[in-house]
Design a protein around this motif. Structure first.
Motif, PDB file in Angstrom:
ATOM      1  N   ILE A   1       0.820  -1.206   0.000  1.00  0.00           N
ATOM      2  CA  ILE A   1       0.000   0.000   0.000  1.00  0.00           C
ATOM      3  C   ILE A   1       0.859   1.262   0.000  1.00  0.00           C
ATOM      4  O   ILE A   1       0.324   2.365  -0.131  1.00  0.00           O
ATOM      5  CB  ILE A   1      -0.967   0.031   1.203  1.00  0.00           C
ATOM      6  CG1 ILE A   1      -0.205  -0.065   2.536  1.00  0.00           C
ATOM      7  CG2 ILE A   1      -1.996  -1.074   1.101  1.00  0.00           C
ATOM      8  CD1 ILE A   1      -1.096   0.109   3.751  1.00  0.00           C
ATOM      9  N   ILE A   2       2.170   1.104   0.103  1.00  0.00           N
ATOM     10  CA  ILE A   2       3.059   2.256  -0.076  1.00  0.00           C
ATOM     11  C   ILE A   2       2.831   2.883  -1.450  1.00  0.00           C
ATOM     12  O   ILE A   2       2.971   4.092  -1.632  1.00  0.00           O
ATOM     13  CB  ILE A   2       4.531   1.838   0.095  1.00  0.00           C
ATOM     14  CG1 ILE A   2       4.806   1.456   1.559  1.00  0.00           C
ATOM     15  CG2 ILE A   2       5.486   2.938  -0.348  1.00  0.00           C
ATOM     16  CD1 ILE A   2       6.186   0.899   1.808  1.00  0.00           C
ATOM     17  N   ASN A   3       2.448   2.045  -2.414  1.00  0.00           N
ATOM     18  CA  ASN A   3       2.160   2.548  -3.758  1.00  0.00           C
ATOM     19  C   ASN A   3       1.029   3.570  -3.742  1.00  0.00           C
ATOM     20  O   ASN A   3       1.040   4.529  -4.520  1.00  0.00           O
ATOM     21  CB  ASN A   3       1.807   1.391  -4.689  1.00  0.00           C
ATOM     22  CG  ASN A   3       3.025   0.632  -5.164  1.00  0.00           C
ATOM     23  OD1 ASN A   3       3.773   1.089  -6.018  1.00  0.00           O
ATOM     24  ND2 ASN A   3       3.238  -0.543  -4.582  1.00  0.00           N
ATOM     25  N   ILE A   4       0.048   3.366  -2.869  1.00  0.00           N
ATOM     26  CA  ILE A   4      -1.078   4.298  -2.793  1.00  0.00           C
ATOM     27  C   ILE A   4      -0.606   5.650  -2.275  1.00  0.00           C
ATOM     28  O   ILE A   4      -0.978   6.704  -2.808  1.00  0.00           O
ATOM     29  CB  ILE A   4      -2.188   3.739  -1.892  1.00  0.00           C
ATOM     30  CG1 ILE A   4      -2.693   2.399  -2.426  1.00  0.00           C
ATOM     31  CG2 ILE A   4      -3.336   4.731  -1.773  1.00  0.00           C
ATOM     32  CD1 ILE A   4      -3.714   1.709  -1.549  1.00  0.00           C
TER      33      ILE A   4
ATOM     34  N   ASN B   1      -0.784   9.215  -4.304  1.00  0.00           N
ATOM     35  CA  ASN B   1      -1.418  10.425  -3.764  1.00  0.00           C
ATOM     36  C   ASN B   1      -0.459  11.605  -3.772  1.00  0.00           C
ATOM     37  O   ASN B   1      -0.849  12.746  -4.053  1.00  0.00           O
ATOM     38  CB  ASN B   1      -1.927  10.163  -2.345  1.00  0.00           C
ATOM     39  CG  ASN B   1      -3.105   9.203  -2.317  1.00  0.00           C
ATOM     40  OD1 ASN B   1      -3.784   9.015  -3.328  1.00  0.00           O
ATOM     41  ND2 ASN B   1      -3.347   8.590  -1.173  1.00  0.00           N
ATOM     42  N   ALA B   2       0.814  11.334  -3.447  1.00  0.00           N
ATOM     43  CA  ALA B   2       1.817  12.400  -3.466  1.00  0.00           C
ATOM     44  C   ALA B   2       2.044  12.911  -4.890  1.00  0.00           C
ATOM     45  O   ALA B   2       2.149  14.127  -5.126  1.00  0.00           O
ATOM     46  CB  ALA B   2       3.127  11.902  -2.871  1.00  0.00           C
TER      47      ALA B   2
ATOM     48  N   LYS C   1       1.183  16.738  -6.268  1.00  0.00           N
ATOM     49  CA  LYS C   1       2.225  17.530  -6.929  1.00  0.00           C
ATOM     50  C   LYS C   1       1.786  17.955  -8.320  1.00  0.00           C
ATOM     51  O   LYS C   1       1.980  19.113  -8.728  1.00  0.00           O
ATOM     52  CB  LYS C   1       3.522  16.716  -7.016  1.00  0.00           C
ATOM     53  CG  LYS C   1       4.686  17.498  -7.631  1.00  0.00           C
ATOM     54  CD  LYS C   1       5.945  16.660  -7.657  1.00  0.00           C
ATOM     55  CE  LYS C   1       7.093  17.443  -8.299  1.00  0.00           C
ATOM     56  NZ  LYS C   1       8.339  16.633  -8.329  1.00  0.00           N
ATOM     57  N   ALA C   2       1.182  17.041  -9.076  1.00  0.00           N
ATOM     58  CA  ALA C   2       0.720  17.363 -10.428  1.00  0.00           C
ATOM     59  C   ALA C   2      -0.355  18.440 -10.402  1.00  0.00           C
ATOM     60  O   ALA C   2      -0.372  19.336 -11.246  1.00  0.00           O
ATOM     61  CB  ALA C   2       0.196  16.091 -11.103  1.00  0.00           C
ATOM     62  N   LYS C   3      -1.250  18.366  -9.412  1.00  0.00           N
ATOM     63  CA  LYS C   3      -2.295  19.393  -9.283  1.00  0.00           C
ATOM     64  C   LYS C   3      -1.691  20.744  -8.925  1.00  0.00           C
ATOM     65  O   LYS C   3      -2.088  21.793  -9.446  1.00  0.00           O
ATOM     66  CB  LYS C   3      -3.314  18.970  -8.223  1.00  0.00           C
ATOM     67  CG  LYS C   3      -4.354  17.989  -8.700  1.00  0.00           C
ATOM     68  CD  LYS C   3      -5.453  17.838  -7.667  1.00  0.00           C
ATOM     69  CE  LYS C   3      -6.637  17.069  -8.238  1.00  0.00           C
ATOM     70  NZ  LYS C   3      -7.742  16.998  -7.261  1.00  0.00           N
TER      71      LYS C   3
END
Length: 248
Positions: A230-233, A237-238, A242-244
């Motif tokens: 779940i580190i992938n989640i 999210n990070a 950042k993209a937003k």
């Protein structure tokens, strides 16, 4: 060996479904769970009854098609396996085994134990690829990738898209699947040019498909056949935040 299969039967999404009981004998402990269902279907054919619809392809834990709930758990009583890797020795002689399809709004029932998982395909269509020039393949070592980055990308790429993470999540979230598909490409040099666009488009499509939100209960990680973290989640999210912020 004999057991009683209590199986969900449903002709289509438009029909009301329900459980039906099927006592079955002649099983062996070395049979896979799907082989036991095959044996049951053979009996139903001989009795001129409707066979049970369920999905499978490779039966080697690779394709991800065989997902069903068994006694309340995705893929059965063991962690990190597919249904086809489950054997009847995991059950007691005479036991009643409850078998039902994935339960999620985004996975409507097609028939019996078969559900429509095309929502996952539509998420992939929004960015689960890279744009590359066609022609002669480049030398494999032309782009040097550190081993830790390659390992991280390959761990995410192991996702087989079975949908167990969605089915076992109390929110029916597809965050583990989506994050694995995003991080697989975003960690590699070939995926960097479209990284921001990829994470925004794929997470947007995930929301449009009526999947729930992730609350980090960790159930998805336990049931994932490939043990995807779940580190992938958190990483997804990070990347999305950042993209937003960059306005991509």
């Amino acid at each position: 060996m004999k057991v009683v299969f209590k199986i969900w039967r449903q002709d289509s999404q438009k029909h009301q479904g329900g459980f039906e009981r099927y006592p079955i004998e002649g099983l062996t402990e070395d049979m896979s769970f799907l082989e036991a269902l095959d044996h049951l279907n053979e009996r139903l054919v001989l009795q001129n009854q409707k066979t049970i619809a369920y999905e499978y392809d490779c039966r080697e834990g690779i394709c991800g098609q065989c997902g069903i709930f068994i006694n309340g758990r995705a893929h059965g009583p063991h962690n990190n396996i597919t249904t086809c890797q489950l054997h009847m020795r995991s059950f007691q002689d005479g036991e009643t085994i409850v078998v039902e399809p994935w339960r999620a709004t985004a996975f409507p029932v097609i028939k019996d134990l078969v559900v429509d998982r095309s929502a996952l395909d539509r998420i992939i269509e929004k960015g689960g690829y890279i744009s590359a020039k066609t022609g002669t393949a480049a030398e494999s070592n032309a782009i040097l990738i550190p081993k830790d980055i390659a390992d991280k990308a390959m761990d995410a790429a192991a996702c087989i898209g079975c949908g167990a993470c969605v089915a076992t999540c109390k929110n029916a979230s597809a965050a583990l699947f989506t994050s694995a598909k995003i991080n697989h490409l975003n960690n590699l040099p070939q995926g960097k040019p479209e990284a921001a666009q990829r994470v925004l488009q794929m997470t947007k499509q995930m929301q449009l498909e009526n999947f729930g939100n992730c609350t980090f209960t960790g159930a998805c990680e336990v049931e994932c056949p490939e043990n995807i973290s779940i580190i992938n989640i958190a990483e997804m999210n990070a990347r999305r935040a950042k993209a937003k912020w960059l306005g991509r």
